[in-house]
Design an enzyme around this catalytic site. Sequence first.
Site, mmCIF file in Angstrom:
data_model
loop_
_atom_site.group_PDB
_atom_site.id
_atom_site.type_symbol
_atom_site.label_atom_id
_atom_site.label_comp_id
_atom_site.label_asym_id
_atom_site.label_seq_id
_atom_site.Cartn_x
_atom_site.Cartn_y
_atom_site.Cartn_z
ATOM 1 N N CYS A 84 0.835 -4.666 5.527
ATOM 2 C CA CYS A 84 1.341 -4.449 4.170
ATOM 3 C C CYS A 84 0.598 -5.442 3.283
ATOM 4 C CB CYS A 84 2.857 -4.560 4.064
ATOM 5 S SG CYS A 84 3.538 -6.193 4.232
ATOM 6 N N CYS A 104 2.825 0.070 3.279
ATOM 7 C CA CYS A 104 2.869 0.134 1.818
ATOM 8 C C CYS A 104 1.560 0.722 1.323
ATOM 9 C CB CYS A 104 3.117 -1.230 1.192
ATOM 10 S SG CYS A 104 1.722 -2.339 1.206
ATOM 11 N N CYS A 153 -7.051 -1.016 3.572
ATOM 12 C CA CYS A 153 -7.214 -1.113 5.024
ATOM 13 C C CYS A 153 -8.635 -0.752 5.463
ATOM 14 C CB CYS A 153 -6.224 -0.181 5.693
ATOM 15 S SG CYS A 153 -6.294 -0.263 7.485
#
Length: 153
Positions: free
Chosen positions: A10, A83, A90
Amino acid sequence: MTKPTVLILCTGNSCRSQLAEGILRAAAGDFLDVVSAGSKPAGHVHPLAIQVMGEIGIDLSTHTSKHMKEFMDRPVETVITVCGNADQACPIFPGQVNRHHWPFEDPAQAAGSDEEKLAVFRRVRNEIRRTFTAYADGRRDQLKAAGERKEHP
């Protein structure tokens, strides 16, 4: 045998990913290496996250928030983002086979009295618990099925 690594991401690695790490480690730590990190680590685990996990017997008091770069040099089988910001930030990790995006409300953004904020943390914890327990159950079933195929080809 080396356990596959599941990395939960997250943004701050202070609430949602910490809750998910604790829950998944408790449910599947015997066959998965469960870790968490953030794209912009907060530098701490939110005290209410520690409190609500303590209520279900999972201790996060020694957890720290970490940057996802800490995991760039090791094989990560599965990345789960919890999230939207982490999903967008990412990267692809070495050895990554699976990627899931399961967004949850950020309890750190809850407004109101201390009791109202605590209620939001408990609700999000329970939502994460249902999702990650089901994931652990599915992974355990896959492991059993693979073992049965080896025994009875």
